[in-house]
Every structure is written in structure tokens, then in C-alpha cells.
Design a protein around this motif. Sequence first.
Motif, PDB file in Angstrom:
ATOM      1  N   SER A  64       0.825  -1.216   0.000  1.00 54.84           N
ATOM      2  CA  SER A  64       0.000   0.000   0.000  1.00 54.84           C
ATOM      3  C   SER A  64       0.851   1.254   0.000  1.00 54.84           C
ATOM      4  CB  SER A  64      -0.938  -0.009   1.207  1.00 54.84           C
ATOM      5  OG  SER A  64      -0.208   0.181   2.419  1.00 54.84           O
ATOM      6  N   LEU A  65       2.093   1.140   0.476  1.00 55.83           N
ATOM      7  CA  LEU A  65       3.011   2.282   0.491  1.00 55.83           C
ATOM      8  C   LEU A  65       3.985   2.260  -0.686  1.00 55.83           C
ATOM      9  CD1 LEU A  65       3.894   2.362   4.297  1.00 55.83           C
ATOM     10  CD2 LEU A  65       2.434   3.970   3.068  1.00 55.83           C
ATOM     11  N   ALA A  66       3.819   1.297  -1.586  1.00 54.26           N
ATOM     12  CA  ALA A  66       4.709   1.153  -2.747  1.00 54.26           C
ATOM     13  C   ALA A  66       6.153   0.935  -2.330  1.00 54.26           C
ATOM     14  CB  ALA A  66       4.599   2.366  -3.667  1.00 54.26           C
ATOM     15  N   LEU A  67       6.360   0.362  -1.149  1.00 53.91           N
ATOM     16  CA  LEU A  67       7.699  -0.036  -0.738  1.00 53.91           C
ATOM     17  C   LEU A  67       8.014  -1.440  -1.233  1.00 53.91           C
ATOM     18  CD1 LEU A  67       7.656   1.335   2.918  1.00 53.91           C
ATOM     19  CD2 LEU A  67       8.843   2.314   0.954  1.00 53.91           C
ATOM     20  N   ALA A  68       6.987  -2.197  -1.524  1.00 53.65           N
ATOM     21  CA  ALA A  68       7.119  -3.503  -2.161  1.00 53.65           C
ATOM     22  C   ALA A  68       5.968  -3.635  -3.150  1.00 53.65           C
ATOM     23  CB  ALA A  68       7.081  -4.631  -1.133  1.00 53.65           C
ATOM     24  N   TRP A  69       6.186  -4.392  -4.214  1.00 57.02           N
ATOM     25  CA  TRP A  69       5.132  -4.532  -5.216  1.00 57.02           C
ATOM     26  C   TRP A  69       5.302  -5.867  -5.934  1.00 57.02           C
ATOM     27  CZ3 TRP A  69       9.228  -1.225  -5.612  1.00 57.02           C
ATOM     28  CH2 TRP A  69      10.112  -1.431  -6.679  1.00 57.02           C
ATOM     29  N   GLY A  70       4.298  -6.187  -6.696  1.00 59.12           N
ATOM     30  CA  GLY A  70       4.333  -7.424  -7.451  1.00 59.12           C
ATOM     31  C   GLY A  70       3.485  -8.499  -6.807  1.00 59.12           C
ATOM     32  N   PRO A  71       3.204  -9.588  -7.566  1.00 59.53           N
ATOM     33  CA  PRO A  71       2.399 -10.697  -7.028  1.00 59.53           C
ATOM     34  C   PRO A  71       3.199 -11.520  -6.028  1.00 59.53           C
ATOM     35  CG  PRO A  71       3.221 -11.240  -9.212  1.00 59.53           C
ATOM     36  CD  PRO A  71       3.618  -9.808  -8.966  1.00 59.53           C
ATOM     37  N   ASP A  72       2.527 -12.472  -5.390  1.00 66.03           N
ATOM     38  CA  ASP A  72       3.175 -13.264  -4.345  1.00 66.03           C
ATOM     39  C   ASP A  72       4.346 -14.084  -4.868  1.00 66.03           C
ATOM     40  OD1 ASP A  72       1.451 -12.243  -2.532  1.00 66.03           O
ATOM     41  OD2 ASP A  72       0.200 -14.033  -2.331  1.00 66.03           O
ATOM     42  N   ASP A  73       4.334 -14.414  -6.155  1.00 64.95           N
ATOM     43  CA  ASP A  73       5.444 -15.214  -6.668  1.00 64.95           C
ATOM     44  C   ASP A  73       6.600 -14.371  -7.180  1.00 64.95           C
ATOM     45  OD1 ASP A  73       4.113 -14.141  -8.797  1.00 64.95           O
ATOM     46  OD2 ASP A  73       4.122 -15.961 -10.023  1.00 64.95           O
ATOM     47  N   ALA A  74       6.487 -13.032  -7.077  1.00 62.77           N
ATOM     48  CA  ALA A  74       7.572 -12.166  -7.568  1.00 62.77           C
ATOM     49  C   ALA A  74       7.486 -10.806  -6.878  1.00 62.77           C
ATOM     50  CB  ALA A  74       7.484 -11.995  -9.077  1.00 62.77           C
ATOM     51  N   VAL A  75       7.852 -10.757  -5.582  1.00 64.95           N
ATOM     52  CA  VAL A  75       7.806  -9.518  -4.798  1.00 64.95           C
ATOM     53  C   VAL A  75       9.119  -8.766  -4.968  1.00 64.95           C
ATOM     54  CG1 VAL A  75       7.505  -8.534  -2.499  1.00 64.95           C
ATOM     55  CG2 VAL A  75       6.263 -10.615  -3.146  1.00 64.95           C
ATOM     56  N   THR A  76       9.009  -7.462  -5.222  1.00 63.95           N
ATOM     57  CA  THR A  76      10.179  -6.618  -5.456  1.00 63.95           C
ATOM     58  C   THR A  76      10.160  -5.451  -4.491  1.00 63.95           C
ATOM     59  OG1 THR A  76      10.066  -7.196  -7.804  1.00 63.95           O
ATOM     60  CG2 THR A  76      11.458  -5.331  -7.213  1.00 63.95           C
ATOM     61  N   VAL A  77      11.334  -4.973  -4.100  1.00 59.43           N
ATOM     62  CA  VAL A  77      11.455  -3.753  -3.306  1.00 59.43           C
ATOM     63  C   VAL A  77      12.374  -2.790  -4.039  1.00 59.43           C
ATOM     64  CG1 VAL A  77      11.064  -4.917  -1.110  1.00 59.43           C
ATOM     65  CG2 VAL A  77      13.388  -4.632  -1.952  1.00 59.43           C
ATOM     66  N   ALA A  78      12.250  -1.516  -3.718  1.00 64.74           N
ATOM     67  CA  ALA A  78      13.054  -0.497  -4.385  1.00 64.74           C
ATOM     68  C   ALA A  78      14.522  -0.662  -4.020  1.00 64.74           C
ATOM     69  CB  ALA A  78      12.570   0.891  -3.982  1.00 64.74           C
ATOM     70  N   PRO A  79      15.432  -0.527  -4.997  1.00 63.69           N
ATOM     71  CA  PRO A  79      16.867  -0.614  -4.679  1.00 63.69           C
ATOM     72  C   PRO A  79      17.304   0.394  -3.625  1.00 63.69           C
ATOM     73  CG  PRO A  79      16.510  -0.759  -7.049  1.00 63.69           C
ATOM     74  CD  PRO A  79      15.187  -0.407  -6.439  1.00 63.69           C
ATOM     75  N   ALA A  80      16.613   1.549  -3.550  1.00 64.33           N
ATOM     76  CA  ALA A  80      16.990   2.560  -2.558  1.00 64.33           C
ATOM     77  C   ALA A  80      16.783   2.078  -1.140  1.00 64.33           C
ATOM     78  CB  ALA A  80      16.192   3.843  -2.785  1.00 64.33           C
ATOM     79  N   ALA A  81      15.961   1.028  -0.940  1.00 64.57           N
ATOM     80  CA  ALA A  81      15.738   0.521   0.416  1.00 64.57           C
ATOM     81  C   ALA A  81      17.033   0.008   1.024  1.00 64.57           C
ATOM     82  CB  ALA A  81      14.690  -0.593   0.393  1.00 64.57           C
ATOM     83  N   ARG A  82      17.925  -0.544   0.210  1.00 66.37           N
ATOM     84  CA  ARG A  82      19.208  -1.018   0.749  1.00 66.37           C
ATOM     85  C   ARG A  82      20.041   0.160   1.256  1.00 66.37           C
ATOM     86  NH1 ARG A  82      21.617  -5.818   0.752  1.00 66.37           N
ATOM     87  NH2 ARG A  82      19.999  -6.664  -0.625  1.00 66.37           N
ATOM     88  N   GLU A  83      19.935   1.298   0.582  1.00 62.52           N
ATOM     89  CA  GLU A  83      20.640   2.492   1.048  1.00 62.52           C
ATOM     90  C   GLU A  83      20.053   2.982   2.370  1.00 62.52           C
ATOM     91  OE1 GLU A  83      21.343   7.120  -0.448  1.00 62.52           O
ATOM     92  OE2 GLU A  83      20.661   5.596  -1.865  1.00 62.52           O
ATOM     93  N   VAL A  84      18.728   2.866   2.508  1.00 62.22           N
ATOM     94  CA  VAL A  84      18.057   3.328   3.734  1.00 62.22           C
ATOM     95  C   VAL A  84      18.419   2.444   4.915  1.00 62.22           C
ATOM     96  CG1 VAL A  84      15.808   3.631   4.841  1.00 62.22           C
ATOM     97  CG2 VAL A  84      16.154   4.400   2.480  1.00 62.22           C
ATOM     98  N   PHE A  85      18.444   1.134   4.721  1.00 65.94           N
ATOM     99  CA  PHE A  85      18.683   0.209   5.825  1.00 65.94           C
ATOM    100  C   PHE A  85      20.158  -0.108   6.029  1.00 65.94           C
ATOM    101  CE2 PHE A  85      14.231  -0.476   4.948  1.00 65.94           C
ATOM    102  CZ  PHE A  85      13.691  -0.598   6.210  1.00 65.94           C
ATOM    103  N   GLY A  86      21.028   0.439   5.197  1.00 60.67           N
ATOM    104  CA  GLY A  86      22.454   0.266   5.405  1.00 60.67           C
ATOM    105  C   GLY A  86      22.997  -0.990   4.767  1.00 60.67           C
ATOM    106  N   PRO A  87      24.294  -1.194   4.891  1.00 63.46           N
ATOM    107  CA  PRO A  87      24.933  -2.331   4.210  1.00 63.46           C
ATOM    108  C   PRO A  87      24.601  -3.680   4.835  1.00 63.46           C
ATOM    109  CG  PRO A  87      26.531  -1.182   5.593  1.00 63.46           C
ATOM    110  CD  PRO A  87      25.264  -0.362   5.618  1.00 63.46           C
ATOM    111  N   PHE A  88      24.039  -3.665   6.056  1.00 63.92           N
ATOM    112  CA  PHE A  88      23.768  -4.936   6.740  1.00 63.92           C
ATOM    113  C   PHE A  88      22.307  -5.014   7.161  1.00 63.92           C
ATOM    114  CE2 PHE A  88      28.183  -3.692   7.937  1.00 63.92           C
ATOM    115  CZ  PHE A  88      28.843  -4.568   7.086  1.00 63.92           C
ATOM    116  N   PRO A  89      21.375  -5.185   6.221  1.00 64.26           N
ATOM    117  CA  PRO A  89      19.959  -5.297   6.613  1.00 64.26           C
ATOM    118  C   PRO A  89      19.764  -6.468   7.567  1.00 64.26           C
ATOM    119  CG  PRO A  89      20.297  -5.999   4.332  1.00 64.26           C
ATOM    120  CD  PRO A  89      21.573  -5.369   4.772  1.00 64.26           C
ATOM    121  N   ALA A  90      18.930  -6.236   8.582  1.00 60.29           N
ATOM    122  CA  ALA A  90      18.651  -7.241   9.624  1.00 60.29           C
ATOM    123  C   ALA A  90      19.894  -7.612  10.410  1.00 60.29           C
ATOM    124  CB  ALA A  90      18.028  -8.502   9.021  1.00 60.29           C
TER     125      ALA A  90
END
Length: 752
Positions: free
Chosen positions: A102-128
Motif C-alpha cells: 500500500s506504500l509502494a515499498l514492495a510490489w508485485g504478485p506473491d510469486d515475484a515480490v520486489t522492493v526499491a533498490p533505494a531501500a538497501r541504502e536506507v537500511f544500510g549495508p547490513f539489513p537485519a
Amino acid sequence: MVTMAALSLADWLRSLPDDDLADLLRARRDLATPPPANSDVLATRASTAGSVARACENLDSATLAVIETLLVAGADDTPVAIGRLRELLTDVPPHSLGRLRSLALAWGPDDAVTVAPAAREVFGPFPAGLGASSPGLAELGADAVADRLAEVGEDERALLATLSSGPPVGRTRDAATDLPLASATTPVQKLLARGLLVRRDEQTVELPREVGIALRGGVVFGAGALNEPELPLNRHEQSDVDAAAAGEAMELLRHAEALLRSWSEQPPPVLKSGGLGVRELRRLARGLDIDERRATLLVELVVGAGLAAADENTSPEWVPTTLTDSWLAMPPSGRWLTLAQAWLDLPRMPGLAGGRDARDKVVVPLSEELRRPLAPTIRRRALSTLAELPHGAGVTADDLVALLTWRAPRKGGRTRDAAVRDVLTESNALGIVALGALSTAGGSLLDGEAHGAAAAMAEALPRPVDHILVQADLTVVAPGPLEPDLAARIEAVADIESAGHATMYRVSETSVRRALDSGRTADELHELFRTRSRTPVPQSLSYLIDDVARRHGRLRGGVAASFLRCDDEVLLAEVLRTQAASELELRRIAPTVVVSPYPLAEVLDVLRAAGFTPAAKGPDGRILDLRPSGRRIPARGRTSRQAEPTRVGPISDAQLAAVVTHVRAGDRAARSRKGSVVRLPAGGGADTSATMALLSRAANEQREVWIGFVDSHGTATQRVLTPVRVGAGLLETSTGERYPLHRITSAALVED
């Protein structure tokens, strides 16, 4: 045709229903300003790191865990099936993926979910908190990694546990050498030899992603990170909460009244840099017998409510305004409501006072360093959480901080936790919260029901009493809040010795003389204690009043510049022999009269300090009260609100509909087949007959036309429309829109 596996964000946005697109623009307001030309522009704007970071501020920990897990799975590079997501998470929260879409942070059907490449920049080099993948370990598989982990010793396992909790990198000198397992001696060397650590440089090692996930039980986040923490509740009766809140409100009002009286008589100076000086704050705290933190809250409240302000003199001071007198005349519930509303909307954080600013200087009350436009939002967020609890249910500050942190871990910055604790401390002092629970008056205030809040506080406050208890040691006990008239009369003849739910006053020679100086007679004082005391009036009090009254006024002053008259010539001669007579330049003009060039108030003060008991007399023969009534300056409203920057309000449904229409029109223009394009020559003075002819033809034939257009912001857009009239410098469309011809840069008929 675009396949599902390669679905771009722009394509996905184009496929959304208008209502869903409007919800996205409402949730991410930055995407709608200015209106994007089409879905491609909207997708580009939504994929920037700054926009992604803002959208993540309001996400809870579970939803953030989902997007970080998608990054771990590489969804920013290659679409990921939801089955893979379920493998990496103990349990995918049902609302989280929908929220991300709903926020367009992820999109696509359940078999092919995508997130914006900029999210890696936001969460840093070590997500989770996980490191990069190791190709070698990835090929071996999870079972082989588990076998290697089973072989490590306790010292190695302790190091792995530290790195697995994040961040996954560490600095060590042991990374400089590459030794076989048989020769390795330190934990780092052994883990490097086993392939469970990866050398990044001579001083840095990193825990591979596969090892980190294995140490976490085969998942990126455990169930504990995905579940909202439960608030341990302390159950109370709501009546007990309201009673405790009313007690705090009474103390606050008493201190605020004392502060305003103090500033009326002796206004503190305004610092050159603005604010109230540390010494003045400490003096105020000592005078009110409170700590500096509460004193800071009080001064911020009275200034924020417009009851005091800095005057405009060359040497400005903090002075009560004309609103003070009307505020003092209000009932207690009305006075409380004024301060409580001022605090709730105050764009400042009093709790920051006493800290250090960027220049290592102490932050003082009423200074610009305390201004925080988001402070009202922080207060309402914390209080709204308390409003969700059952009536009378209280929580501790630590538990509330933990819950709010889970709900929005990326919101609030470094001072978030301290700000929440300050909200609870200040709301307790105001009686909005008590015993860790929201009071009835506080709940109404939060809902915007001012009259209901005042009524609830009036109901909770103790009823004013109409009597006192006079004791043999010349103390007077008020067993509760006194009626306003009785309180004023008692405070005129007695000094407050201790305050609280029961106030203790003490009558002394000085206090009785003060009452007589204000124009009260001895008979009036006897009548006050006789009629209002539920205990017998002790003879010692009656003797004290009569004794002071007998001596009071034997010296009577008048206004010449000033004069003193006394029927006792011996007493007058005694006065003239003192040092005070020389200081006041007293001069006898008659056997019973002396005069002075100094004001009468100063003459009386000096004589009293010398041990005499003179009284002031007016032209009508009545006793005058020459005490200063306190300074006042015109009220200028709530200065803290005036200086607050204008906030961007919520976008309306009509505005959203217009933006959606704008985007859809741009999409339609982008996919339309254009015929021969007619471009306007640059310069503005060229012949535009070809463009006019094309637009006129489209209007006559009711054909769609594609135009290039530059709006008032200088943004170039494309539109497909049906002209109905061309003239007077305007192009009118079938939908009622008007486009200035001088802003149309190109045009073409739309071909079938």
C-alpha cells in the motif's frame, strides 16, 4: 508485453485502481507535491532514498522486519517469491506485506515480490544485522554450515553469538594472518580457518549471512521481534486516578499563581540570547520549594499560555500579561484547562532544559534551543497509546517506551525515548496522567473536548471549604482548598507555612501589620477568625491583633512629597534623633508634623526597618495600602505558537482526485500513438498558425489531440485531450479544463 517477473514499479502503479493510488498518495504525501506528470515520474519519486526513509518512519518492527528480510533475500535485485520469505521468517505478519504494498515499498504478485533498490541504502549495508552472502557457504547448504558450527568451541561460539546479533563485522589484528586450523590459536583465527568468518581486510572480519542465519535458528528474525510487546497493566479504580490527578493539578495551579505573583513584584531579566537565566531559575525553584525541572515546566507553561511574556524595554524582563488577572479570576478547573491546553500544543520540549547545546552551553528555559515543532505530535502519540488501555489501567514509563519503540523504531531520532519519558513526567505534573493511567479530564482534553475536560477536572477537584481551624500556636489550618474570597482574606493576614491538600498558615506581627496596612481594621480581623474558625479563637491571637492595631498608625503619613504626623511629640522627637531621619532628610514643620522629599512608600519602609510602625493615610483619612500591585504588560497571544512554522495539512479528497487524474492523463498521453508533431518555435514571437490550425481541426472534428505542456511550476508534462474551443489565448477541453496557448510546446493528433 511486460511479464510478472519483470514488473516495474511504474507498471504496477499503472495497474492500481484509482482508490488504491489515492490511498498511496495520502499515506506518502511527498509523492503528490508537486503532482507527478505520470506513473513513471511517480515511480521514480517513490524510489528515492529520502522518500523511502520517510515512508518507513511510521512502520512497526514487524513490517520493517519483512522489508529487511526481502533485502536479505535480494528482492531489490531479483523478485522473490513469498515462499522464500516464509522460509526466512518464523511467521510473516499478515498485515505487513499488504502494508508495504500500500506504500509502494514492495510490489508485485506473491510469486515475484520486489522492493526499491533505494531501500538497501536506507537500511544500510547490513539489513537485519546480517553480513554479505559467502558463495562457498551458499553452495554447501544449511546442513553443512550447521555441521561446521557444531565443531566450534565455547570461545568461538561466544564470538559468533556477538557478531550474529549485529553488526556482523569486527576489527581484530588476528585478521592479518591466514593460518590452517591446526596452527590457529585465537577464536578469530580458528573461525577464519573453518570458513565461518570472512576476511575483509587486514583488520576486519565479517560473519557471512549463511552463518548468521544458522545461528538465529535458520530465520532472519525470531518470533519475538515480530510480535508487539504486551503492556503489563497496573489496575486502578478510575476514581482513584482522577483524585490523584486532581491533587497534582492543585499543586500546579498553586505554583503557577506563586510564580506569577513573584514575577509581578520582581520580574526576572531576559538573557541577551533569549530565555531565563540559570540563577533566576534556581531562585524561583528555591522560592517555590520545587526542583528546577518543575520550575522549568512552570515558566514554559505560563509563557506558552500567554500569561507572561518579555516586555519591549531596552532591558527586557519576563512580566505577567493582562491575561493573568482574568486567569486568576477563573475557577480552578478553568485555570487548569488553560495550562493543560497550552502544554498539549506547545511546540517546545521543556525536558531538554539543563542539557548542553552544540556549543556546549547550558540550554536554559524559554530559549530557542527548546523549540521542537514536532513536540505536540510526540505528546499526542504517547497519550493516545494510554487512551487505548482500559479505564484506570496504568503502565510504567519503561513499558510505554518499549511499546512505542516497537511501533515506530525509525521515528523520533536519538531523543525519542527521553521525549516519551518527559511526556509522562510533565503530564503527571499537569494531572493529565496519574498512577500511570490517563485521567478522565486528560482523556477529554486529548479528544478535543475542552468543556468536558474542565467539567471532569472540576468534578475531581476537592470542594472548596468555607472554614479554617485556628490553633493556639497562632497557626491556621485550611483543611482543603479555601473559597477564593476566604483564601484572599486569610493570605492577607497570615503567611503560608506549608502547602498541600491541607495548607498551614502562620499569623505573626508582620502579617497582622500587613493586613492593617492594606486597609483592614482590627474589628474586621476579629470578625474573620470568629466567624470562619471551627475551633475557638485563642486569646493569644486576639491579643496580637489588638496589640499591633494599638501601635499601628500612631505615625501617619501623607503626600506632600511625603509627611509624617504624630500627636505624641516625644515619639516624633525620637524619630528625628535616628539615623533614618538623616537618610530621609526629615524636617519638622510643626510640633506634630515632619516632611520628607522622598516618596511616602520609601519613608515608611525605612522607618519600619528602624523599628517604628508607621501607617499611610489618604486624603479621606483611611489607611492606604502602598504595596506595589505588580506589573502587567499587554498580552500578545501565545508567542510559542506564533513562531511555529506552518505545518502541511492533510491532503483533501478533492486534491487527491485531481492528482490521480493528472497521473492517469500523463499515462494516457505517454502510450498514445501520435501523428505528425507540430512544435512551437522557440522565442515566443514566431508564427504559431500551424499549431492553431491543428488544434482548431481537432476541435471541429472532436478528435483527441496530444499536447506537450509546461505548467506554472516550469514542469513539462504531456496530455491527451479533446479540444472544444480554441481562442482568446486559451484551449478549452471537453472536461472543462483550460490550457494557455503560450504554455503549449507541441501538439499532435492521436492516431487510432
